[in-house]
Design an enzyme around this catalytic site. Structure first.
Site, mmCIF file in Angstrom:
data_model
loop_
_atom_site.group_PDB
_atom_site.id
_atom_site.type_symbol
_atom_site.label_atom_id
_atom_site.label_comp_id
_atom_site.label_asym_id
_atom_site.label_seq_id
_atom_site.Cartn_x
_atom_site.Cartn_y
_atom_site.Cartn_z
ATOM 1 N N TYR A 25 -4.683 7.573 -6.640
ATOM 2 C CA TYR A 25 -5.721 8.796 -6.667
ATOM 3 C C TYR A 25 -5.749 9.896 -7.018
ATOM 4 C CZ TYR A 25 -4.863 10.155 -2.143
ATOM 5 O OH TYR A 25 -4.919 10.698 -0.601
ATOM 6 N N ARG A 71 -5.754 15.500 7.544
ATOM 7 C CA ARG A 71 -6.059 14.592 5.759
ATOM 8 C C ARG A 71 -6.198 16.000 4.918
ATOM 9 N NH1 ARG A 71 -12.187 11.970 3.181
ATOM 10 N NH2 ARG A 71 -13.087 14.168 4.509
ATOM 11 N N HIS A 109 -6.433 -1.405 5.376
ATOM 12 C CA HIS A 109 -5.962 -1.314 7.079
ATOM 13 C C HIS A 109 -7.221 -1.732 8.026
ATOM 14 C CE1 HIS A 109 -4.310 2.521 6.503
ATOM 15 N NE2 HIS A 109 -5.215 2.641 4.948
ATOM 16 N N ASP A 146 2.214 3.159 2.741
ATOM 17 C CA ASP A 146 1.076 4.085 3.167
ATOM 18 C C ASP A 146 1.704 5.037 3.013
ATOM 19 O OD1 ASP A 146 -1.192 5.216 3.326
ATOM 20 O OD2 ASP A 146 -1.910 4.806 5.143
ATOM 21 N N GLN A 159 2.912 11.566 -1.041
ATOM 22 C CA GLN A 159 2.381 11.674 0.428
ATOM 23 C C GLN A 159 4.438 11.751 0.649
ATOM 24 O OE1 GLN A 159 -0.591 9.715 2.221
ATOM 25 N NE2 GLN A 159 -2.210 10.149 1.169
ATOM 26 N N HIS A 189 -11.752 3.525 -4.309
ATOM 27 C CA HIS A 189 -10.652 4.061 -2.897
ATOM 28 C C HIS A 189 -11.516 4.066 -1.693
ATOM 29 C CE1 HIS A 189 -10.621 7.342 0.020
ATOM 30 N NE2 HIS A 189 -8.923 7.570 -0.314
ATOM 31 N N HIS A 205 -9.534 0.906 0.981
ATOM 32 C CA HIS A 205 -9.535 1.858 2.240
ATOM 33 C C HIS A 205 -10.359 0.516 2.943
ATOM 34 C CE1 HIS A 205 -6.969 4.923 0.554
ATOM 35 N NE2 HIS A 205 -6.380 3.958 1.309
ATOM 36 N N HIS A 217 0.740 -1.075 -0.170
ATOM 37 C CA HIS A 217 -0.178 -0.073 -0.170
ATOM 38 C C HIS A 217 1.233 1.451 0.214
ATOM 39 C CE1 HIS A 217 -3.827 2.227 0.074
ATOM 40 N NE2 HIS A 217 -3.586 2.949 1.639
HETATM 41 ZN ZN ZN Z 1 -3.962 4.658 1.890
#
Ligand code: ZN
Length: 462
Positions: free
Chosen positions: A123, A84, A275, A326, A63, A209, A238, A58
């Site tokens: 995404y 977020r 998760h 992640d 990020q 998503h 997710h 993942h």
């Molecule tokens: Zn994620």
């Protein structure tokens, strides 16, 4: 450099540790043969113990550029949702060049820490105002370019994202870059499908998503579309990361997210539920029985204050898991697996909690379980040193004092609990010797480009 064969003083094979192992590779990067206790070997001998490379199930590559920038207290209580908002603000600044440069730097870091394949849950599709790029798959192609340049194996998972909350709530302005209907996403999948089909280092899958971002009808439609391209392709989603998400799902459907998904979708071995932190015992049992893989991201889940996945109950019921980095505040399989075990030690006031039925060593049990689950989640023949699998290998540094005098499972326990990425000496992916003595041949050029990217991005922030 492409290797034809490699001698390993010791290697972790599917049946356990073996001595004087000679692995032969073919031109396309597959393992052709594995022989043990060989008396004479080729010129190339590994610098230490050899492990199967770890799949990273993942990743949101962009990020990585946020690492170290979200550890500042906001005006109120900070949680996943305030994080977020910071992430969305940053995502809005990523250009195609920045996406590519960040992914390249991240993938080099992954290789050097012992990950040899990654599932990119992708995404970021469109321009900041939501307008598609002239090539709708522009940002997907950037990810493919980055993975190929670095040499890491890639399962590319374009994300279907259409709504801002359960029950088809309208998305926010910050989510415009992510949005597609099923047809739009289909165009992205089709644009990269041929590339992925022709290259044994690549695989294409799909990532709805979350249940917040799609409707039931869209999910069925998207799965049908994926099946037309490849009926065994991986599906990642997710689910149940945050209690607010669980409560919203209960209001919307009367069910919790994992229960809803298992009841309404054909969840099977090709699925990876990322998760799945907040489950009731019945959901944990049903997820384990489904054959799906739980995609656990312990360092991100800790960073975001998500909670602890019910890993003890899940493993007791033979549930499968893979690990992912992640949001990439940390990038290392050792960090993820150690955090998974340490979370349980801290909450239970016990040691050596995640015991594997066959292996008293915690490191061995966790590493082999994450190899099996990770390979399944990425839908590629990886994670084992055996004929017919990709030649994805990690060589630890026998000259590191931490490994002096150690053998077999003590090597893995030392790597995961004490040495971490600093013990990784060489990395071979698809038969290519990419990291040699801790150095990737393109790392200077890639870092120079990433430095320029970060300086530009952070100038905009300030
Ligand atoms: Zn994620």
């Amino acid at each position: 450099m492409r290797l034809k064969e490699l001698h390993c003083p010791t290697a972790l094979l599917p049946d356990g540790w073996a001595r004087d192992v000679v692995i032969k590779f073919d031109e396309a990067g597959w393992i052709r043969s594995v022989r043990t206790e060989v008396m004479s070997w080729p010129a190339v001998s590994a610098a230490g113990p050899v492990l199967p490379g770890m799949p990273n199930v993942h990743s949101h590559a962009f990020q990585r550029a946020l690492a170290g920038l979200t550890q500042v207290a906001g005006p109120g209580d900070d949680d996943f949702w305030s994080w977020r908002q910071m992430m969305y603000a940053f995502a809005g600044r990523m250009t195609p060049e920045a996406v590519e440069a960040t992914a390249e730097q991240l993938y080099v870091t992954m290789l050097k820490s012992g990950y040899t394949a990654v599932g990119e849950f992708h995404y970021l599709h469109h321009q900041p105002d939501g307008t598609p790029y002239a090539d709708r798959a522009e940002l997907s192609r950037r990810i493919l370019v980055a993975a190929r340049r670095v040499g890491i194996g890639l399962t590319h998972l374009p994300v279907l994202y259409a709504y801002g909350g359960f029950g088809a709530q309208p998305p926010s302005d910050e989510q415009r870059r992510f949005l597609n209907d099923v047809d739009g996403l289909g165009r992205i999948l089709e644009a990269v499908a041929a590339d992925c089909a022709q290259d044994p280092q690549l695989r294409l899958g799909l990532a709805p998503h979350s249940l917040r971002a799609v409707t039931e009808a869209m999910l069925h439609e998207a799965l049908a579309l994926l099946d037309r391209l490849d009926p065994s392709a991986p599906v990642h989603i997710h689910v149940a990361e945050q209690m607010r998400e669980v409560m919203d799902c209960l209001v919307w459907s009367g069910q919790r997210p994992v229960a809803w998904l298992l009841d309404h979708m054909p969840v099977s071995e090709r699925w990876c539920l990322v998760h799945a932190t907040h489950m009731m015992p019945e959901e944990t049992a049903a997820l384990a029985a489904s054959g799906a893989v739980a995609g656990l991201c312990p360092t991100t889940e800790a960073d975001l204050g998500d909670g602890l996945f019910p890993v003890v109950d899940y493993l007791r019921q033979q549930g499968r898991f893979g690990i992912g980095s992640d949001s990439h505040t940390l990038v290392s399989p050792a960090d993820e697996l150690r955090m998974l075990e340490y979370g349980q030690r801290l909450s239970r006031q016990r040691r050596n909690v995640l015991r594997h039925a066959d292996h008293p060593s915690i490191g061995r049990g966790l590493y082999t379980a994450a190899l099996d689950g990770g390979a399944r989640a990425l839908g590629r023949p990886i994670g084992r040193i055996a004929p017919g699998y990709r030649a994805d290998l990690v060589v630890l540094n026998a000259e590191d004092p931490l490994l002096f005098g150690k053998s077999d499972d003590a090597i893995l326990d030392t790597y995961l609990f004490s040495g971490g990425p600093a013990l990784v000496h060489d990395v071979i992916v698809g038969g290519r010797h990419l990291v040699q003595a801790g150095h990737h041949p393109d790392e200077e050029a890639i870092a120079a480009r990433y430095r320029r990217t970060m300086e530009r991005l952070l100038r905009q922030v300030v």
